[in-house]
Enzyme design. Sequence first.
Site, PDB file in Angstrom:
ATOM      1  N   GLU A 179       4.432  -5.302   7.515  1.00 28.66           N
ATOM      2  CA  GLU A 179       3.568  -4.125   8.188  1.00 28.66           C
ATOM      3  C   GLU A 179       4.192  -3.890   9.380  1.00 28.66           C
ATOM      4  OE1 GLU A 179       2.144  -6.143   5.849  1.00 28.66           O
ATOM      5  OE2 GLU A 179       0.776  -5.037   4.876  1.00 28.66           O
ATOM      6  N   GLU A 184      -1.013  -9.184  -0.448  1.00 26.58           N
ATOM      7  CA  GLU A 184      -2.472  -9.322  -0.139  1.00 26.58           C
ATOM      8  C   GLU A 184      -3.114  -9.399  -1.426  1.00 26.58           C
ATOM      9  OE1 GLU A 184      -2.283  -6.268   2.746  1.00 26.58           O
ATOM     10  OE2 GLU A 184      -3.277  -7.381   4.086  1.00 26.58           O
ATOM     11  N   ALA A 223       0.956  -1.069  -0.066  1.00 26.93           N
ATOM     12  CA  ALA A 223       0.073   0.066   0.068  1.00 26.93           C
ATOM     13  C   ALA A 223       0.916   1.251   0.057  1.00 26.93           C
ATOM     14  CB  ALA A 223      -0.750  -0.135   1.442  1.00 26.93           C
ATOM     15  N   GLY A 281       0.426  -4.790   1.106  1.00 24.80           N
ATOM     16  CA  GLY A 281      -0.818  -5.030   0.280  1.00 24.80           C
ATOM     17  C   GLY A 281      -0.295  -5.896  -1.298  1.00 24.80           C
TER      18      GLY A 281
HETATM   19  N1  COA Z   1       4.848   3.086  -0.595  1.00 22.75           N
HETATM   20  C1  COA Z   1       4.878   4.245  -1.214  1.00 22.75           C
HETATM   21  N2  COA Z   1       6.171   4.459  -1.778  1.00 22.75           N
HETATM   22  C2  COA Z   1       6.956   3.252  -2.111  1.00 22.75           C
HETATM   23  C3  COA Z   1       6.668   2.012  -1.402  1.00 22.75           C
HETATM   24  C4  COA Z   1       5.354   1.913  -0.811  1.00 22.75           C
HETATM   25  N3  COA Z   1       5.134   0.797  -0.119  1.00 22.75           N
HETATM   26  N4  COA Z   1       7.556   1.123  -1.847  1.00 22.75           N
HETATM   27  C5  COA Z   1       8.431   1.860  -2.556  1.00 22.75           C
HETATM   28  N5  COA Z   1       8.082   2.912  -2.461  1.00 22.75           N
HETATM   29  C6  COA Z   1       8.878   4.255  -3.368  1.00 22.75           C
HETATM   30  C7  COA Z   1       9.984   4.632  -2.708  1.00 22.75           C
HETATM   31  O1  COA Z   1       9.622   5.486  -1.534  1.00 22.75           O
HETATM   32  C8  COA Z   1      10.787   5.255  -3.613  1.00 22.75           C
HETATM   33  O2  COA Z   1      10.248   6.557  -4.100  1.00 22.75           O
HETATM   34  P1  COA Z   1      11.143   7.756  -4.378  1.00 22.75           P
HETATM   35  O3  COA Z   1      12.280   7.395  -5.316  1.00 22.75           O
HETATM   36  O4  COA Z   1      10.173   8.936  -4.661  1.00 22.75           O
HETATM   37  O5  COA Z   1      11.806   7.948  -2.996  1.00 22.75           O
HETATM   38  C9  COA Z   1      10.584   4.341  -4.822  1.00 22.75           C
HETATM   39  O6  COA Z   1       9.176   3.626  -4.597  1.00 22.75           O
HETATM   40  C10 COA Z   1      11.816   3.238  -5.111  1.00 22.75           C
HETATM   41  O7  COA Z   1      11.611   2.485  -3.958  1.00 22.75           O
HETATM   42  P2  COA Z   1      13.100   2.332  -3.274  1.00 22.75           P
HETATM   43  O8  COA Z   1      12.803   2.024  -1.682  1.00 22.75           O
HETATM   44  O9  COA Z   1      14.104   3.418  -3.443  1.00 22.75           O
HETATM   45  O10 COA Z   1      13.724   1.067  -3.854  1.00 22.75           O
HETATM   46  P3  COA Z   1      14.716   0.142  -3.151  1.00 22.75           P
HETATM   47  O11 COA Z   1      14.899  -1.045  -4.226  1.00 22.75           O
HETATM   48  O12 COA Z   1      15.816   0.718  -2.330  1.00 22.75           O
HETATM   49  O13 COA Z   1      13.830  -0.989  -2.029  1.00 22.75           O
HETATM   50  C11 COA Z   1      12.004  -2.164  -1.341  1.00 22.75           C
HETATM   51  C12 COA Z   1      12.732  -1.585  -2.413  1.00 22.75           C
HETATM   52  C13 COA Z   1      10.735  -2.748  -1.734  1.00 22.75           C
HETATM   53  C14 COA Z   1      12.636  -2.868  -0.362  1.00 22.75           C
HETATM   54  C15 COA Z   1      11.492  -0.687  -0.684  1.00 22.75           C
HETATM   55  O14 COA Z   1      10.891   0.056  -1.450  1.00 22.75           O
HETATM   56  C16 COA Z   1      10.525  -0.896   0.373  1.00 22.75           C
HETATM   57  O15 COA Z   1      10.734  -1.356   1.741  1.00 22.75           O
HETATM   58  N6  COA Z   1       9.148  -0.580   0.320  1.00 22.75           N
HETATM   59  C17 COA Z   1       8.164  -0.602   1.252  1.00 22.75           C
HETATM   60  C18 COA Z   1       7.803  -1.983   1.642  1.00 22.75           C
HETATM   61  C19 COA Z   1       6.584  -1.972   2.646  1.00 22.75           C
HETATM   62  O16 COA Z   1       6.867  -1.693   3.650  1.00 22.75           O
HETATM   63  N7  COA Z   1       5.472  -2.368   2.024  1.00 22.75           N
HETATM   64  C20 COA Z   1       4.350  -2.480   2.768  1.00 22.75           C
HETATM   65  C21 COA Z   1       3.401  -1.404   2.833  1.00 22.75           C
HETATM   66  S1  COA Z   1       2.316  -1.349   4.286  1.00 22.75           S
END
Ligand code: COA
Length: 260
Positions: free
Chosen positions: A135, A115, A66, A112
């Site tokens: 989460e 999910e 999400a 999400g």
């Molecule tokens: N919500 C909003 N933005 C998200 C996102 C999310 N769930 N997941 C990734 N993004 C965005 C990042 O903020 C980043 O945006 P920016 O370039 O404007 O800063 C972009 O997507 C790229 O992500 P980034 O984190 O730079 O990539 P990465 O390869 O370093 O890491 C992940 C990849 C998936 C490990 C990392 O993005 C992450 O942990 N995301 C969140 C996962 C999460 O907790 N999901 C559950 C949400 S309830």
Amino acid sequence: MTYENIRFDKKEGIAIITIDRPSKLNALNSATIKELHNALKEADAAKSIKVIILTGSGEKAFVAGADISEFADFSVAQGERLATEGQAKLFDFVAHLSTPVIAAVNGFALGGGLELAMSAHFRIASENAKMGLPEVSLGVIPGYGGTQRLPQLVGKGRAMEMIMTAGMIDAHQALQYGLVNHVTSLDELMEFTQKIAQKIMRNSSVAIAAAITAINAGYEDGENGFEEEITQFGKCFGTADFQEGTQAFLEKRKANFPGK
Ligand code: COA
């Protein structure tokens, strides 16, 4: 209908719905959830569409969760509303759709994202896929059905561990857990998924819809799956698809189902 956050392609009976926000790793904001709802509804209503495939744009993510930026300052009531509306519009909606939905998981499927993949009727992953429900690392719990669907798919102990550790599993572990049905290379993912879709399409879409209802009933509170199976089984006898399917068998020819 035009879409900004998803792509919606129709090809030979298959609708491919691609979540298309690669710069945000296809994170689900409310606009994307709304568009997914509309696209799924459109595909389900189209007589020509027999299978829906959900996937993510780019080579890195199915859906990375999400959109955290949208709910970071939510109150208790807003949090509850987010989960209620999301489940109704997208996650339960997918799970209960009459048209089969396959998730082609092409990278990160987190929160999400996992999910959503779990709401689909089954999942196929590429080798680079990484799945998890992180989460609790954000101080919240899965709110789009994850606490219910993950234990149903992998068992309670594994779900407890995945949710408590907020860790990710790779595609091969997901296969071993039964979370995904197949693992392919990233290059072959869509072709492989479409081949399975084509196998599904040879069968009666009306009977498949009845099977989805019966299978789902076993996982619903207050419903008796065996009773629902009897009801759905009986209903099939009144359908044109059943007439055609049995007639074709007796005449030793391929069935040409009228369908939905
Ligand atoms: N919500 C909003 N933005 C998200 C996102 C999310 N769930 N997941 C990734 N993004 C965005 C990042 O903020 C980043 O945006 P920016 O370039 O404007 O800063 C972009 O997507 C790229 O992500 P980034 O984190 O730079 O990539 P990465 O390869 O370093 O890491 C992940 C990849 C998936 C490990 C990392 O993005 C992450 O942990 N995301 C969140 C996962 C999460 O907790 N999901 C559950 C949400 S309830």
